[in-house]
Enzyme design. Structure first.
Site, PDB file in Angstrom:
ATOM      1  N   CYS A  81      -5.286  -1.146 -10.585  1.00 12.54           N
ATOM      2  CA  CYS A  81      -4.040  -0.640  -9.972  1.00 12.54           C
ATOM      3  C   CYS A  81      -2.813  -1.231 -10.671  1.00 12.54           C
ATOM      4  O   CYS A  81      -1.804  -0.539 -10.852  1.00 12.54           O
ATOM      5  CB  CYS A  81      -4.003  -0.939  -8.470  1.00 12.54           C
ATOM      6  SG  CYS A  81      -5.138   0.077  -7.508  1.00 12.54           S
ATOM      7  N   CYS A 106      -8.373  -4.908  -2.751  1.00 15.66           N
ATOM      8  CA  CYS A 106      -7.079  -4.451  -3.289  1.00 15.66           C
ATOM      9  C   CYS A 106      -6.244  -3.847  -2.156  1.00 15.66           C
ATOM     10  O   CYS A 106      -6.767  -3.110  -1.324  1.00 15.66           O
ATOM     11  CB  CYS A 106      -7.346  -3.400  -4.372  1.00 15.66           C
ATOM     12  SG  CYS A 106      -5.843  -2.643  -5.048  1.00 15.66           S
ATOM     13  N   HIS A 141       0.828  -1.216   0.000  1.00 14.59           N
ATOM     14  CA  HIS A 141       0.000   0.000   0.000  1.00 14.59           C
ATOM     15  C   HIS A 141       0.863   1.267   0.000  1.00 14.59           C
ATOM     16  O   HIS A 141       0.729   2.127  -0.868  1.00 14.59           O
ATOM     17  CB  HIS A 141      -0.927  -0.019   1.226  1.00 14.59           C
ATOM     18  CG  HIS A 141      -1.858   1.156   1.310  1.00 14.59           C
ATOM     19  ND1 HIS A 141      -3.177   1.080   0.941  1.00 14.59           N
ATOM     20  CD2 HIS A 141      -1.645   2.438   1.694  1.00 14.59           C
ATOM     21  CE1 HIS A 141      -3.742   2.279   1.096  1.00 14.59           C
ATOM     22  NE2 HIS A 141      -2.823   3.122   1.566  1.00 14.59           N
ATOM     23  N   GLU A 142       1.738   1.379   1.002  1.00 13.27           N
ATOM     24  CA  GLU A 142       2.522   2.615   1.135  1.00 13.27           C
ATOM     25  C   GLU A 142       3.501   2.777  -0.032  1.00 13.27           C
ATOM     26  O   GLU A 142       3.679   3.883  -0.545  1.00 13.27           O
ATOM     27  CB  GLU A 142       3.269   2.659   2.472  1.00 13.27           C
ATOM     28  CG  GLU A 142       2.358   2.654   3.704  1.00 13.27           C
ATOM     29  CD  GLU A 142       1.311   3.770   3.737  1.00 13.27           C
ATOM     30  OE1 GLU A 142       1.455   4.779   3.012  1.00 13.27           O
ATOM     31  OE2 GLU A 142       0.321   3.617   4.480  1.00 13.27           O
ATOM     32  N   HIS A 154      -5.827   5.805  -3.437  1.00 12.22           N
ATOM     33  CA  HIS A 154      -6.697   4.815  -2.793  1.00 12.22           C
ATOM     34  C   HIS A 154      -7.687   4.213  -3.778  1.00 12.22           C
ATOM     35  O   HIS A 154      -8.282   4.907  -4.589  1.00 12.22           O
ATOM     36  CB  HIS A 154      -7.399   5.434  -1.580  1.00 12.22           C
ATOM     37  CG  HIS A 154      -6.437   5.642  -0.444  1.00 12.22           C
ATOM     38  ND1 HIS A 154      -6.587   6.612   0.503  1.00 12.22           N
ATOM     39  CD2 HIS A 154      -5.294   4.972  -0.134  1.00 12.22           C
ATOM     40  CE1 HIS A 154      -5.565   6.545   1.356  1.00 12.22           C
ATOM     41  NE2 HIS A 154      -4.759   5.561   0.987  1.00 12.22           N
ATOM     42  N   CYS A 155      -7.813   2.903  -3.675  1.00 10.24           N
ATOM     43  CA  CYS A 155      -8.627   2.129  -4.606  1.00 10.24           C
ATOM     44  C   CYS A 155      -9.965   1.812  -3.946  1.00 10.24           C
ATOM     45  O   CYS A 155     -10.033   1.577  -2.749  1.00 10.24           O
ATOM     46  CB  CYS A 155      -7.860   0.837  -4.928  1.00 10.24           C
ATOM     47  SG  CYS A 155      -8.677  -0.231  -6.115  1.00 10.24           S
ATOM     48  N   HIS A 201       1.807   4.050  -3.131  1.00  3.95           N
ATOM     49  CA  HIS A 201       1.624   5.510  -3.174  1.00  3.95           C
ATOM     50  C   HIS A 201       2.829   6.193  -3.813  1.00  3.95           C
ATOM     51  O   HIS A 201       2.684   7.146  -4.563  1.00  3.95           O
ATOM     52  CB  HIS A 201       1.429   6.069  -1.760  1.00  3.95           C
ATOM     53  CG  HIS A 201       0.046   5.896  -1.206  1.00  3.95           C
ATOM     54  ND1 HIS A 201      -1.088   6.039  -1.968  1.00  3.95           N
ATOM     55  CD2 HIS A 201      -0.385   5.612   0.058  1.00  3.95           C
ATOM     56  CE1 HIS A 201      -2.158   5.854  -1.197  1.00  3.95           C
ATOM     57  NE2 HIS A 201      -1.760   5.579   0.041  1.00  3.95           N
ATOM     58  N   CYS A 241      -5.201  -4.993  -7.570  1.00  2.00           N
ATOM     59  CA  CYS A 241      -6.324  -5.289  -8.468  1.00  2.00           C
ATOM     60  C   CYS A 241      -5.892  -4.961  -9.910  1.00  2.00           C
ATOM     61  O   CYS A 241      -4.838  -4.361 -10.137  1.00  2.00           O
ATOM     62  CB  CYS A 241      -7.551  -4.476  -8.057  1.00  2.00           C
ATOM     63  SG  CYS A 241      -7.450  -2.735  -8.490  1.00  2.00           S
TER      64      CYS A 241
HETATM   65 ZN   LIG Z   1      -2.975   5.144   1.679  1.00  3.83          ZN
HETATM   66 ZN   LIG Z   2      -6.778  -1.398  -6.722  1.00  5.74          ZN
END
Ligand SMILES: [Zn+2]
Ligand SMILES: [Zn+2]
Length: 183
Positions: free
Chosen positions: A168, A146, A130-131, A140-141, A134, A165
């Protein structure tokens, strides 16, 4: 190939760190550049909140990025905050170079449970994707399975997977071909 420098702030289990690095390599098609471990980020400690300032840490981390690395990701066991939130699982610069992930609230024992190292690893892999995502410009999805979906609670972390996903993944592939860096 993209190089991601990986560092620790304070002690982090080597196995957890290694698995996080492997996931970054496979997700972002990157090579991991392991950096020397740094001590606890004591100067980022906020006495009033008894937590560490994620913003201060992120700025320091950025300053440690070796010239050969496009990104730098820091892992810590310390509990992080930003002023407007109770806590954060991590923080990153969107389209930037630096990210930090905290394992503190990914641990079952934080919530009074028995330690569960398999679950800790599973959560850590999602949050590091996640990080780091970015920093590659992913936002953000809306797909809650995801890893780029926003998690405010550990239950939301558990509800998502560690694989990006389709949308992304496509965005990432585009960013890897046409990198933007606003360091
Ligand atoms: Zn975030
Ligand atoms: Zn996604």
């Amino acid at each position: 190939v993209t190089r991601i420098a990986l560092m620790t702030l304070g002690p982090v289990e080597p196995r957890v760190l290694r698995l996080m690095g492997e996931t970054l390599e496979s997700t972002f098609g990157a090579h991991i550049l392991p950096l020397t471990a740094l001590p606890d980020p004591a100067h980022a400690f906020d006495m009033g909140r008894a937590q560490y300032s994620s913003t201060v840490i992120l700025r320091d981390v950025l300053g440690k990025k070796p010239p050969g690395a496009a990104k730098i990701v820091a892992i810590t066991e310390r509990d992080l905050f930003i002023p407007m939130l109770t806590f954060v699982f991590g923080q990153a610069q969107i389209d930037g170079a630096a990210a930090v992930v905290s394992l503190a609230r990914l641990r079952t024992e934080y919530y009074g449970g028995e330690p569960d190292s398999a679950l800790l690893v599973e959560r850590a892999l999602k949050e590091v994707v996640h990080e780091t995502g970015h920093t590659f410009g992913l936002t953000h999805c809306h797909n809650t399975s995801c890893p780029m979906s926003l998690s405010n609670t550990v239950e939301q972390v558990d509800g998502k997977g560690k694989d990006l996903c389709v949308s992304c993944s496509l965005l990432l592939a585009d960013r890897l071909r046409n990198p933007i860096s606003k360091e």
